[in-house]
Each structure stands twice: as structure tokens, then as C-alpha cells.
Design an enzyme around this catalytic site. Structure first.
Site, mmCIF file in Angstrom:
data_model
loop_
_atom_site.group_PDB
_atom_site.id
_atom_site.type_symbol
_atom_site.label_atom_id
_atom_site.label_comp_id
_atom_site.label_asym_id
_atom_site.label_seq_id
_atom_site.Cartn_x
_atom_site.Cartn_y
_atom_site.Cartn_z
ATOM 1 N N GLU A 1 -14.281 -28.371 103.352
ATOM 2 C CA GLU A 1 -13.927 -29.687 103.419
ATOM 3 C C GLU A 1 -14.736 -30.068 104.598
ATOM 4 O O GLU A 1 -15.162 -31.399 104.645
ATOM 5 C CB GLU A 1 -12.589 -29.890 103.525
ATOM 6 C CG GLU A 1 -11.798 -29.911 102.269
ATOM 7 C CD GLU A 1 -11.451 -28.612 101.727
ATOM 8 O OE1 GLU A 1 -11.512 -27.625 102.586
ATOM 9 O OE2 GLU A 1 -10.955 -28.337 100.580
ATOM 10 N N HIS B 1 1.079 -29.005 99.316
ATOM 11 C CA HIS B 1 0.291 -29.861 98.501
ATOM 12 C C HIS B 1 1.122 -31.165 98.086
ATOM 13 O O HIS B 1 0.767 -31.756 97.240
ATOM 14 C CB HIS B 1 -0.029 -28.996 97.107
ATOM 15 C CG HIS B 1 -0.822 -27.858 97.233
ATOM 16 N ND1 HIS B 1 -0.505 -26.808 98.229
ATOM 17 C CD2 HIS B 1 -1.908 -27.505 96.964
ATOM 18 C CE1 HIS B 1 -1.510 -25.779 97.915
ATOM 19 N NE2 HIS B 1 -2.480 -26.356 97.391
#
Lengths: 427, 447
Positions: free
Chosen positions: B183, B252
Site C-alpha cells: 500500500e 477490518h
């Protein structure tokens, strides 16, 4: 006056050039041998012999002298508190900047870390812009809002100037990605130091660059010290050019401008065809990491002076010039004096430059035109005229001329939530 | 409860849950037209009919609503219709919703003087947020060759949430780039590409993963325009689903808007309906500023009509969901639906809440919010962020600073609890604000 502060690309404006041109030396090529042969990893190294011209030699000398002078002047400005914050000086490493510039065009991109003053100069930045930015004045290249670590020159293909170690490497790969995307046959040089060579983002970016064959050249300027930590204390494998594994690498003597030039030319050809390559420039910085670091607590003065005597890039060029009889000692001294004068004048001019206006605090936070800007040329219609038509008529009109009706929920040229251009006021 | 617009008299309905059927006994009357305080709008402002019948627990089942108006056949027929829509002309296919078309014309009753574009044939397809985002993305990619997408599994896989499905085959691997799981660097790459003029869209598979790219987003994305003195602009869009899902676990279920909100130089928007998802996506891509578009994992299947015509929304504007008189409820993203459900209960109890979906998280649309506060004098903020340092906290401070004189009572901010989101379903339900809490808060505020 402005011309005097500009770094001249040719020597025509200087006294020494006037003398030299009478010697008609500018065109005959000279072959120079690099100081050491290149060490290569996964690739055949380029040859040691570099073609050059007297003109180029003299240009190198002048440019490096200018850079050296600028950094020394920045040192004294910092000590007299005109430059604040961080100031990372590049003296000793000029050969990398100058050699790289000689091998590439302004269309190729360079991105580097915070030791960016000289590379900025090489990319076409002026002394005035550099000093004004260092002193936080309005005439600086970033309008005084960036500082020492944020020099940028869009027209010159210089993408900065980044303070966070290693963060510029993915950016550099992004520049290479954009070059590949637009198919414009240029390369990107993403520079970083031996300290940043241990960053994860380097390897992530390298993986992606190799995966997609991006025209990225990663240049490790190995000055052997990551701030105060020597490379052998920070890295298990100090062979940074080998760290790419599947990516070929080249180790270059970074104090030899011609070795740098040769390597960069070679790397550019390689990157355009085969994807990324790592160049490790073996170089040295005379100053400490930054102005707050004396530079002598983790290395001996003998070491510094030893490098200065044996490997100084400007000395090397000077010896080459003198041995090839391209200029006399006196002429070179005159060049140095000129350069010094140029730098002093630039500093004087930069000191006169005003500080940024308080309103500049709020400019350039966002690109003007918050939200959506209508591309009127695309529509080829003035939307205000459409109020005359009813919606059905407009639909028919548009479908006839094959335009899509842009149904906008609200006027799209608002600048702020209050629908007026944001005008922030300081207390 | 539905989103109202004074222009609409027919409505489609999409029930979102099997668990809570809407109250059929008293179909609420259509709302009276409310006088919108006019901002300087272009005379072209056209509202789209988008009425959604909502409840909590947003699993989508298209229903056949037996009202006097019309049928909507969902799923099979509709998706095939949607898939045919590769080009704009194909979008006008009527085969998918033939039955609907008859009924639409029968039911059209637009207000005189204002034509509702939505109601004229050909029939508008119903899409969910995924499809809306994809449409917006595709239209922009078609329009501008500099627009490209990068992210994990966006290309061949079609996107982990299928937002980019089909785009790689259409535009190629370089324009819809499958990145490795890195990322930090691929966000950095996108920013570098944006510096040269490309307009990349970075997809975070889950917003939480973008924490790894925080350095790039904060320093290089947000601040580069400023530190370069305006030389470089970063027209990047960073998007991804976030928020508390269905028992996805703590890592998450993060809400990153609270972490990103202080970064100077970026804009943040949160979409909540297919209509505004598409509009905001397009606006974000066209904007020259870095925009972070927050989507919600649980809202992806939410269906609504999307207008055929191209439309772009304003990134800094809030949406008036339900005008009212008694209290202003500010919300965004998934909490909008909890609020609307609570609003239904509140209306039955006699309150008249004004619901505003703030949409723009940075900067706040203080114009719309301010007008609302000046009207109702009471504010409830319902958000999914954490209590500490969330969007609600900033909004509270902002409203207090700017509209203190207009407030009759302290601002009530309902946010998620300051805990990592637990896995167990019941516990997870208690971390986010539920409609019952909203009703209780409004009742207490309006006493």
C-alpha cells in the site's frame, strides 16, 4: 542583473570563456578514463573510457565550483541564523549532480531526498530561487513555503525535495509509471541515500518497477553514513547495487563526474529497454548530516581530509583541465572568483526579497477551484444560456449534437461551503 | 422511511432486510414541498427521484412492492439490463424493465413547471452502489485517457468488491493496474504519477489498509501542492470501503475518516446512495485536489435508480435527505440509514426531524448545516466514527464555533464506542449507533 545570478550554461559570458574561445578548443573530443572500473551486478558494465569535450570539462568545473560555493555560503548563512530549521549540504557530492545532468535531458525526471540544493541547481534552478527559499522569502522556488527540503522545479523536471526518508522512491516509480503510460521515452532517476536503502518502500517500489518494466533508475548516493550511523552498522549488506537481486546494478565512483555521466547514460539506455536498474554512487559528504551535526563525532577529521585530498571531484576536474591544457591556473582561479561573486550577488538579492505575505498562509492548500471545475470547452456550450430551454428541448438539442447533458446538482464553481471563495483571515 | 424530494410522487421501493419489514399499514403521506433556501444554483439543478425504503441491517432484497404505482423486478432482469450497458446508447435498452415502463408513464405526476428527467422514458435502470461507482469510473475513464486505476486485485480479478469489474479487459492492464500488496508504495506511485499529470484512482481493498500508506497520503498527497508553492497538483482519488461490517473483526472494521481529517490539503467525501456515489466519484476524479472517497462495506448492495444522464455532484455540498422543523440530524454513510429508520419512528411519535447527509467530511458544508441549525436550533450528530477525535467531534466543535447563538441546547453527538470492534455479532451491534438510541436522543433533546 538577473543574468548574473543565473547559472550560465555556457561560458560565453565569462572572461575565461572569452579567452578560451580564442583557442578554438570547444569541439575536439577528449577521452577520459574513469578513476576505477565499474562493478556490475547482473549486467555487463559500460566501458571505462568516456568521451568528452573541453567545453564540457570547463562547464563541469564551473558548475561544480558554483555548487560548492553555494553550499559553503549556505553554511555561513545558517550560522548567521538567516537559514533556519534543517539544512542538509551537498558539498563533496557535486559530481553526482553534474555528471547526471550531462547524461540526460530536462524531460527526464529527477526526484531526490532532502539533500537537494545542488540537484535543483543542475535542473535549471537559479541561485536566487535557491537562496530565497532557504531564507524563507517570497522569491523562493516554493514561495518560501517549502524550505530547504522542498525545492521543486516543474519545468526542469525536478520533482523535489522530500523530507521523509525513502518516501520519494515510490514517487519516483510513479513518475516512471507515468512516463511509461504516456510512452514518452524518458526516464526517471529516483535518488536516495545509503540510509534510505534499508527502507521497505524501496523494495516494494523496486518490485513494482521490475514487474512492469518501468523506466526507473534508482540511484543510491552512498556517502557511507546514514546521519550518524556508518553503513556497516546499519546494513548487513552494504553492497547496495546488489540489493536489487533480479534488478541489475552498477557501482560507480561518485566522486568522478565522468564515471557518473557514463553510468547515467548507460542506465538510461537500459531503463528504456529493459526496466529498472540500480546505480550506487560511491560518494562522500564533507559536512555533517545537517547543520546541527558537526560531522566529526562518528568519523575522524583525518578521514574527511583524506577524501578531500584524494577524491575531491572539483580537484579531479581541475587536474584534468590542467593536464589537457584547456585553461591555466589563473583562469580557473578567475572562474572561482566569478562564481563566488555570483553567489554573493544572489545572496544579496535574496536578502532583499520580502517575506511572504500573511495571506500566503492559506494559498496553495487546495488547487483553486474547490470541487468540480466545468470544462466548458468540452461542453462547447455556455450553461447559463441553457436556462432558456426547457429540459426536454435541451435533451433533444443535446442528443442531436451528440453531447451528453451534464446534469449538475449544484453550481460547480463554489470554492467553499459558504459558496464564496474562502477568505481566511488571521486573528 | 424514505428520502423525499418535492418533485416526486411515485416511488420505487427497495427493502433492505428480511428482518424488519416496513410498516405497511400507514403508508406515510408524500411530504409537503419545502422551501429550500436557495444557494446560488444554476437554473439547471434537477433533482433525481430517489426514494428508498430502508431499514437497518442492509441486506438487499429487491421486492415487488404492491402499491398502486408500479412493479420493479429486480435481480435477474435488471442485472442483465445493466450488463448490456457498455455504451451510453445501449443504456437506453428497455427490454430489461418492460413492465416498469408502462407503469412509469401511468404514474408520472410531476409537479407543474418542473420536469423530472427521471420519469421520462426510457426507463432508468436500478443499480446498486457498486454499479454506480463502476459507472462513474467507467464514464470518467472513457472521457479522459489520463484516468487510471491502481489497487490490489482491481484488474483481472475485477476488484475485491467488483467495483472495477470488466474494466481491465476494456482498458488494458496498465490503466487498470493490479498492484502487489504494498500500500505504501503503490499509493506513493500513484502520487508520483499524479504529479506528472495522470489522474490515478487508488483503491484500498479495505480503508484500514491505507494506514500503511499514511505517510504518503499525509506528506506527499496532502502537502505537496503547498510545499512546492503550487507547482505540482495531485489530482488523485483514494477510495475504498471502510466502516463496521458484518463481523469482520477489529482490524477490518476501521473508520479512517477520523485519522485523515486533519491532513491539510485533502478533501474527504463519504457516499451513501448509488446516486451520490456515482456523482461524487465523478466529481472526485475531475477535481484537481486529492480526494478520499469513503465507501461503506455494507452499503455496496444498496439499490436505487441512477439517472441516465451524466451528472456530477458538488464535492463540498451536503444533501438534504428529509427536511423538517424540530431537530437537525447530521449524519453520513451508513448511519444515514439508521437515522432514517429512527426518523420513521420519530415521525410516528410526532417529531419532525430534519436529516442531512453531510457527504463532505472535509470541508464541512457549513452553509447547509448552518441554515438547518438556524431553522431547528437543535442538533444531533450520528456518526460511525469513534467518540474520541471523530468526524462528529470536529463537527460539534465547528457548529459550536459558528452557530452557537442559534443553538437552544447542547449538540448531541452519537458515535461508536471507543473500543476495537468485536467479532461477536451482538457486541458488534452495540459498538455502532442503533436507531433506538437515535430516537431516545432526539426525544431527550426535544423535550
Amino acid at each position: 542583473m538577473a543574468q548574473l545570478t543565473r547559472r550560465t550554461t555556457a561560458l560565453q559570458k565569462t572572461l575565461s570563456a572569452a579567452i578560451l574561445s580564442t583557442r578554438h578548443l570547444s569541439t575536439s573530443p577528449i577521452t577520459v578514463e574513469t578513476s576505477v572500473p565499474f562493478t556490475a551486478h547482473n549486467i555487463d558494465p559500460p566501458s571505462r573510457s568516456v568521451e568528452t569535450t573541453p567545453q564540457e570539462l570547463l562547464t563541469f568545473y564551473r558548475d561544480m565550483a558554483l555548487m560548492r560555493r553555494m553550499e559553503i555560503a549556505a553554511d555561513s548563512l545558517y550560522k548567521s541564523k538567516l537559514i533556519r530549521g534543517f539544512c542538509h549540504l551537498y558539498d563533496g557530492q557535486e559530481a553526482v549532480a553534474v555528471g547526471m545532468e550531462a547524461a540526460i535531458t530536462k524531460k527526464d525526471c529527477i526526484i531526490t531526498a532532502y539533500r537537494d540544493h545542488c540537484i535543483f541547481l543542475g535542473r535549471g534552478g537559479t541561485l536566487l530561487e535557491a537562496f530565497a527559499e532557504l531564507m524563507g522569502r517570497k522569491d523562493g522556488c516554493s514561495k518560501g513555503k517549502g524550505g530547504s527540503m522542498h525545492f521543486y522545479k516543474k519545468e526542469g523536471g525536478f520533482y523535489g525535495g522530500h523530507g521523509i526518508v525513502g518516501a520519494q522512491i515510490p514517487l519516483g516509480c510513479g513518475l516512471a509509471f507515468a512516463q511509461k503510460y504516456s510512452k514518452d521515452e524518458n526516464v526517471t532517476f529516483a535518488m536516495y541515500g545509503d540510509g534510505a536503502a534499508n527502507q521497505g518502500q524501496l523494495f516494494e517500489a523496486l518490485n513494482m518497477a521490475a514487474l512492469w518494466d518501468l523506466p526507473a533508475i534508482l540511484v543510491c548516493e552512498n556517502n557511507h553514513y546514514g546521519m550518524g550511523t556508518a553503513e556497516w552498522r546499519a546494513a548487513k549488506s552494504p553492497a547496495y547495487y546488489k540489493r536489487g537481486d533480479y534488478v541489475p546494478g552498477l557501482k560507480v565512483d561518485g566522486m568522478d563526474a565522468f564515471a557518473v555521466k557514463q553510468a547515467c547514460k548507460f542506465a538510461k539506455e537500459h531503463a528504456l529497454k529493459n526496466g529498472p536498474i540500480i546505480l550506487e554512487m560511491d560518494t562522500y559528504r564533507y559536512h555533517g548530516h545537517s547543520m546541527s551535526d558537526p560531522g566529526s563525532t562518528y568519523r575522524t577529521r583525518d578521514e574527511i581530509s583524506g577524501v578531500r585530498q584524494e577524491r575531491d571531484p572539483i580537484e579531479r576536474i581541475r587536474k584534468l583541465i590542467l593536464s589537457h591544457d584547456l585553461a591555466t591556473e589563473k583562469e580557473l582561479k578567475d572562474t572561482e572568483k566569478e562564481v563566488r561573486k555570483e553567489v554573493d550577488e544572489a545572496i544579496a538579492k535574496a536578502k532583499e526579497s520580502p517575506l511572504p505575505d500573511p495571506s500566503e498562509l492559506f494559498t496553495n492548500v487546495y488547487v483553486k477551484g474547490y470541487g468540480v471545475e466545468l470544462n466548458k470547452s468540452l461542453l462547447e456550450l455556455d450553461l447559463t444560456n441553457l436556462s432558456r430551454f426547457s429540459v426536454e428541448q435541451s435533451l433533444v438539442l443535446f442528443s442531436n449534437i451528440k453531447l451528453t447533458l451534464l446534469v449538475i446538482d449544484c453550481i460547480s464553481q463554489s470554492f467553499g461551503a459558504d459558496r464564496k471563495e474562502l477568505r481566511a483571515v488571521l486573528p | 422511511m424514505w428520502l423525499c424530494s418535492p418533485l416526486i410522487h411515485s416511488y420505487s421501493s427497495t427493502s433492505l432486510s428480511s428482518r424488519h419489514r416496513p410498516n405497511r399499514h400507514n403508508p406515510p403521506p408524500s411530504p409537503p414541498p419545502h422551501p429550500l433556501t436557495p444557494p446560488p444554483r444554476s437554473s439547471f439543478s434537477v433533482k433525481v427521484a430517489c426514494l428508498i425504503d430502508l431499514s437497518s441491517n442492509l441486506e438487499v432484497h429487491c421486492i415487488e412492492r404492491k402499491t398502486s404505482f408500479f412493479f420493479i423486478h429486480c435481480d435477474g432482469s435488471l442485472t442483465s439490463g445493466l450488463n448490456l450497458r457498455n455504451s451510453r446508447s445501449a443504456r437506453l435498452s428497455t427490454n430489461a424493465v418492460a413492465t416498469k415502463q408502462d407503469n412509469v408513464t401511468a404514474s408520472t405526476a410531476s409537479k407543474p413547471g418542473v420536469t423530472n428527467v427521471d420519469e421520462t422514458p426510457p426507463s432508468k435502470p436500478i443499480g446498486n452502489i457498486l454499479e454506480a461507482l463502476r459507472e462513474g469510473l467507467e464514464e470518467e475513464m472513457e472521457r479522459d485517457p489520463r484516468v487510471c486505476v491502481m489497487g490490489e486485485d482491481v484488474g483481472h480479478y475485477g476488484g475485491s468488491y467488483k467495483v472495477t469489474k470488466g474494466l481491465a479487459t476494456k482498458y488494458g492492464d496498465l490503466r487498470v493496474l493490479d498492484t502487489p500488496i504494498a500500500e505504501n508504495s503503490f499509493t506513493g506511485m500513484a502520487i508520483g504519477a499524479a504529479m506528472t499529470g495522470l489522474r490515478p484512482i487508488v483503491e484500498g481493498m479495505n480503508m484500514g489498509f491505507l494506514l500503511l500508506a499514511f505517510n504518503q497520503i499525509s506528506n506527499n498527497c496532502g502537502m505537496l501542492h503547498y510545499t512546492s508553492g503550487g507547482q505540482f497538483k495531485i489530482p488523485i482519488v483514494i477510495r475504498g470501503p471502510g466502516g463496521v461490517g458484518r463481523q469482520l473483526g477489529a482490524e477490518h472494521s476501521q473508520r479512517l475518516e477520523s485519522y485523515f481529517q486533519s491532513i491539510p490539503g485533502i478533501q474527504m467525501v463519504a457516499c451513501s446512495t448509488p446516486y451520490n456515489a456515482k456523482g461524487l466519484m465523478k466529481a472526485a476524479i475531475r477535481s484537481d485536489n486529492p480526494v478520499i472517497l469513503f465507501e461503506h462495506v455494507l452499503l455496496y448492495n444498496l439499490k436505487e435508480r441512477i439517472p441516465d444522464e451524466e451528472y456530477v455532484l458538488n464535492l463540498e455540498e451536503a444533501e438534504m435527505v428529509r427536511p423538517g422543523e424540530h431537530v437537525t440530524i447530521l449524519t453520513y454513510s451508513r448511519m444515514r440509514y439508521h437515522v432514517m429508520q429512527a426518523a420513521k419512528t420519530l415521525v410516528n411519535k410526532g417529531y419532525d426531524p430534519e436529516v442531512i447527509d453531510i457527504r463532505s467530511l472535509k470541508p464541512f458544508d457549513l452553509y447547509t448545516i448552518g441554515n438547518s441549525v438556524k431553522k431547528t436550533h437543535r442538533v444531533v450528530i450520528v456518526e460511525e466514527c469513534m467518540r474520541t477525535g471523530g468526524i462528529g467531534a470536529s463537527l460539534t466543535a465547528s457548529i459550536n464555533e459558528n452557530f452557537h447563538d442559534y443553538l437552544d441546547a447542547p449538540i448531541v453527538c452519537l458515535s461508536s464506542q471507543d473500543v476495537p470492534t468485536p467479532y461477536a455479532g451482538t457486541l458488534e451491534e452495540w459498538t455502532v449507533v442503533q436507531p433506538a438510541q437515535i430516537v431516545a436522543a432526539v426525544e431527550q433533546l426535544c423535550r
